[in-house]
Design an enzyme around this catalytic site. Structure first.
Site, mmCIF file in Angstrom:
data_model
loop_
_atom_site.group_PDB
_atom_site.id
_atom_site.type_symbol
_atom_site.label_atom_id
_atom_site.label_comp_id
_atom_site.label_asym_id
_atom_site.label_seq_id
_atom_site.Cartn_x
_atom_site.Cartn_y
_atom_site.Cartn_z
ATOM 1 N N CYS A 93 1.021 -1.297 -0.137
ATOM 2 C CA CYS A 93 0.118 -0.105 0.151
ATOM 3 C C CYS A 93 0.872 1.185 0.102
ATOM 4 C CB CYS A 93 -0.877 -0.130 1.183
ATOM 5 S SG CYS A 93 -2.156 1.210 0.875
ATOM 6 N N HIS A 193 -3.439 -5.444 2.159
ATOM 7 C CA HIS A 193 -3.368 -5.682 3.511
ATOM 8 C C HIS A 193 -3.998 -6.936 4.016
ATOM 9 C CE1 HIS A 193 -2.030 -1.676 4.388
ATOM 10 N NE2 HIS A 193 -2.738 -1.236 3.775
HETATM 11 N N1 GLN Z 1 -2.021 6.889 2.647
HETATM 12 C C1 GLN Z 1 -2.327 5.991 1.587
HETATM 13 C C2 GLN Z 1 -3.610 6.197 0.827
HETATM 14 O O1 GLN Z 1 -4.614 6.445 1.574
HETATM 15 C C3 GLN Z 1 -1.851 4.450 1.816
HETATM 16 C C4 GLN Z 1 -2.796 4.032 2.800
HETATM 17 C C5 GLN Z 1 -2.349 2.503 2.962
HETATM 18 O O2 GLN Z 1 -1.393 2.239 3.164
HETATM 19 N N2 GLN Z 1 -3.181 1.608 3.604
HETATM 20 O O3 GLN Z 1 -3.873 5.879 -0.237
#
Ligand code: GLN
Length: 243
Positions: A93, A193
């Site tokens: 992510c 995730h």
């Molecule tokens: N901050 C990033 C987004 O919202 C990544 C979020 C994450 O790693 N779950 O796209």
């Protein structure tokens, strides 16, 4: 055999149990009598990334991403050296996003990425995020299978040349995208995730094999009884009508 893992920004980039990925790699390696170490490294700390077989970085909220991106960019040459030396990469992510050109957050603030890959990420507004369970079909090292995970990102990642998988259920790189993540022979970058590896042992083993390749060439990993893991994965695939 030895397997050296570097878990980068362990204290800042660790959403939704991403830490489980490092644990799964360690346990699955040890079950094969492979001596495995997981080192951590965060802001301002020294590490020679090229010295490791596998680099792992988890996800993070916009705030954490803004805290680490300069430190990460300062390591760019070392990361490129690691890629040339055969290190395998697992990026989740926020980690995935920061290997691209840039990340623009929900307030319109842009932070640079490493610029190693061509993709870039721009967030939608605060009320719209890609959230929920996701299933993809992917092929790793000649084997095609279905993987499950959980996505939660505002970022919409575009210009991905070689995605990780085809979306069976969920959103993917952007809302309603046909594809999810980025992958080449060395790097797996994904929005999944969950954490990713406990639910998808075949990905864990593909990563271990990729990492061992750096020092040992092709390694055939002995099978492990994954009955429970596969049951959990199939239950989610069924729920998502993706089996
Ligand atoms: N901050 C990033 C987004 O919202 C990544 C979020 C994450 O790693 N779950 O796209």
């Amino acid at each position: 055999m030895k397997l050296k893992i570097l878990w980068m920004y362990h204290d800042l980039m660790d959403l939704y149990g991403d830490k489980g990925n490092a644990e799964v790699l360690r346990v699955r390696a040890q079950k094969r009598n492979i001596e495995c170490t997981v080192d951590t490294c965060t802001l301002g700390q020294k590490a020679d990334i090229a010295d490791y077989d596998l680099f792992f970085m988890g996800g993070g909220a916009d705030h954490e991403q803004s805290l680490i991106y300069e430190d990460l960019i300062a390591r760019k040459q070392n990361i490129i050296d690691a890629m040339h030396s055969g290190t395998a990469f697992l990026l989740i992510c926020g980690g995935y996003q920061l290997f691209g050109q840039y990340y623009r957050d929900q307030d319109g603030k842009t932070i640079d990425g490493l610029g190693i890959f061509d993709y870039y990420t721009e967030s939608t507004d605060r009320d719209h995020r890609c959230i929920g369970n996701i299933a993809v079909e992917t092929t790793m090292d000649g084997k095609t299978f279905k993987a499950v995970g959980f996505e939660n990102h505002g970022g919409q990642t575009k210009n991905v040349s070689t995605p990780f998988g085809r979306v069976l259920s969920g959103q993917g790189n952007t809302f309603g995208n046909e594809y999810e993540g980025f992958m080449n022979g060395q790097v797996l970058a994904t929005y999944m995730h969950g954490p990713l590896l406990p639910k998808n042992p075949m990905i864990a083993d593909a990563l271990i094999a990729r990492a061992l390749k750096k020092n040992y060439g092709h390694v055939e990993l002995a099978p492990i009884d994954d009955t429970l893991e596969n049951k959990a994965r199939e239950t989610m695939l069924k729920r998502l009508k993706a089996l």
